[in-house]
Design an enzyme around this catalytic site. Structure first.
Site, PDB file in Angstrom:
ATOM      1  N   LYS A  59       1.025  -1.006  -0.368  1.00 53.88           N
ATOM      2  CA  LYS A  59      -0.063   0.061   0.142  1.00 53.88           C
ATOM      3  C   LYS A  59       0.680   1.268   0.141  1.00 53.88           C
ATOM      4  CE  LYS A  59      -4.359   0.322   0.617  1.00 53.88           C
ATOM      5  NZ  LYS A  59      -5.444  -0.328   0.316  1.00 53.88           N
TER       6      LYS A  59
HETATM    7  N1  GLU Z   1      -7.015   0.088  -2.773  1.00 48.54           N
HETATM    8  C1  GLU Z   1      -8.008  -0.892  -3.852  1.00 48.54           C
HETATM    9  C2  GLU Z   1      -7.692  -1.667  -2.234  1.00 48.54           C
HETATM   10  O1  GLU Z   1      -8.162  -1.305  -1.237  1.00 48.54           O
HETATM   11  C3  GLU Z   1      -7.899  -1.756  -4.965  1.00 48.54           C
HETATM   12  C4  GLU Z   1      -6.646  -2.388  -4.889  1.00 48.54           C
HETATM   13  C5  GLU Z   1      -5.834  -3.222  -6.300  1.00 48.54           C
HETATM   14  O2  GLU Z   1      -6.923  -2.916  -7.123  1.00 48.54           O
HETATM   15  O3  GLU Z   1      -5.170  -3.649  -6.083  1.00 48.54           O
HETATM   16  O4  GLU Z   1      -8.231  -3.203  -1.862  1.00 48.54           O
END
Ligand code: GLU
Length: 461
Positions: A151
């Site tokens: 993240k």
């Molecule tokens: N931000 C989204 C989540 O928390 C999507 C992450 C992604 O598609 O890599 O799942």
């Protein structure tokens, strides 16, 4: 028992793993040394309740203990493998230079390249990004897609920044991370405060540095730039699928099911729209600055049109204005928190009146609240299952970019529905087989899968 072997010197205070055998003085203040939890909810104090890293760790420890995970693997999977901190200068529109702090935490590459969004928010912190990175690992494993977890986050307030400032910040942040991201290394995506445009800038910046267009470095792009059809709606769609499955499991029917959705961003608005189209009665919608309520149901299509016209959900003729904080505790069959972390805590969990809690956001429920909801018999569809539709379609986008061949929206949606239905069943079967709640079942399933690949690969220690 595995937990008893996990007490290296210096960790007696917490009774669980710390990193390394010694505790360097400089590390004492970091949260990696903060109390680690043997019995999740009871070990978390009220002040610690809102720390997402501790919340993640509490569930991880509980699931690892039930899996009898051996001590080494426990430590390997518990901590992120890499944490990058950048301080990035950005030219602001008034001619000044501002410096923003950003993070990218890569939790695991055991099952494939790291995967996870980039968040722009004033509330971003290293502990939050650590938690979100770990959740990505578990989420990708729950839906069984070949990614690890990561993240990113930048401490900023995107609502007060111009498009030009956001573009320059995004490009500089991408440049600062250039050696750590890539289609086979770490693939970012949108999260709170970022969108398709942000991903287009990430893709372009990365491509400029590589000297060629590389669409598969990032997902959630515009469809015209290698994005996948259905990606924008995917998280909401996944939520609607698992809510359907929960209804079947509990012998309920959509037409007699009332729903409250907190958060009307990409996730909440698409979930509300899809559920409304399936005949659910959406009686409440909450936003950061107010809420709407109508016991007879809100026409979500009209509400979306109203918002497109006026810029907000307020003053909508089809519902009455409502207090955003008490919306969560109103009677409903399905409550969908789809905004941010820690909205259901020990302070309000007692008052919740829903039958099903479907977590559209990451980490909306604290471990203390989990215990209360467990006693009340609320059926929880945990975040790492409920909102996994987004990353699942991100996976499809990455696959399509690498093939250079794009699927129809129907193909994407059918594949997504299948994965969400199967994952729901997998989690439920785990819960029944191990006699645990759905959240711990989802963690156990995920940890078991990641532990399996880690053992197969061997630990390069
Ligand atoms: N931000 C989204 C989540 O928390 C999507 C992450 C992604 O598609 O890599 O799942």
């Amino acid at each position: 028992m595995a937990g008893e072997q996990l007490v290296p010197t210096g960790a007696a205070r917490s009774g669980l793993p710390t990193l390394g055998r010694t505790t360097p003085a400089a590390d004492k203040e970091t949260t990696m040394e903060a109390p680690v939890l043997s019995t999740p909810a009871t070990a978390i104090s009220a002040e610690q309740e809102n720390n997402p890293w501790l919340a993640q760790a509490a569930r991880f420890d509980e699931a690892a203990r039930r899996l009898n995970l051996d001590a080494g693997l426990w430590k390997v999977l518990r901590f992120p493998s890499r944490e990058i901190i950048v301080h990035i200068p950005v030219s602001m529109d008034d001619g000044s230079v501002e410096v923003f702090t950003g993070y990218r935490v890569q939790h695991s590459i055991s099952r494939g390249p790291c995967k996870g969004g980039i968040r722009y928010s004033p509330d971003v912190s290293l502990d939050e990004v650590r938690a979100l990175a770990s959740w990505m690992t578990w989420k990708c494993a729950v839906v069984n897609i070949p990614f690890g977890g990561a993240k990113g986050g930048v401490i900023c307030d995107p609502k007060t920044m111009s498009q030009g400032e956001l573009e320059r910040m995004t490009r500089r942040y991408t440049a600062a991370l250039i050696e750590f991201i890539g289609p086979e290394k770490d693939v970012p995506a949108p999260d709170m405060g970022t969108n398709e445009q942000t991903m287009a800038w990430v893709m372009d910046t990365y491509s400029m540095h590589m000297g060629q267009t590389m669409t598969s470095v990032v997902t959630g792009k515009p469809v015209s730039l290698g994005g996948s059809r259905g990606r924008r709606e995917a998280t909401g769609r996944g939520i609607s699928v698992v809510v359907d499955q929960a209804l079947k499991h509990l012998n309920m029917v959509p037409a007699e099911t009332t729903v409250i959705v907190q958060g009307f961003g990409n996730v909440g608005s698409n979930a509300a729209k899809l559920l409304w189209e399936k005949g659910y009665k959406i009686i409440g919608i909450g936003e950061f600055d107010g809420a709407l309520h109508n016991p007879n149901g809100i026409d979500i299509s009209e509400l979306l049109q109203h918002r497109a016209r006026t810029g907000s959900i307020h003053k909508f003729a089809g519902a009455s204005a409502f207090d955003k904080d008490t919306l969560l505790t109103q009677p409903c069959d399905v409550l969908i928190p789809a905004a941010t972390e820690n909205v259901i805590t020990s302070r309000n969990a007692h008052q919740l009146q829903c039958r099903i809690l479907c977590e559209g956001a990451n980490g909306p429920t604290t471990p203390l609240a989990d215990d209360i909801l467990g006693e009340k018999g609320v059926f929880i569809i945990p975040d790492i299952l409920a909102n996994a539709g987004g990353v699942t379609t991100s996976y499809f986008e990455w696959v399509q970019d690498r093939m250079g061949y794009f699927w129809t929206e129907d193909e994407v949606n059918q594949r997504l529905d299948r994965i969400m239905m199967d994952s729901f069943t997998d989690v439920l079967q785990y819960a029944i087989a191990h006699d645990v709640n759905n959240r711990i079942a989802a963690y156990m399933l995920a940890i078991d899968r990641v532990a399996h690949t880690t053992r197969q690969r061997g630990i390069y220690a």
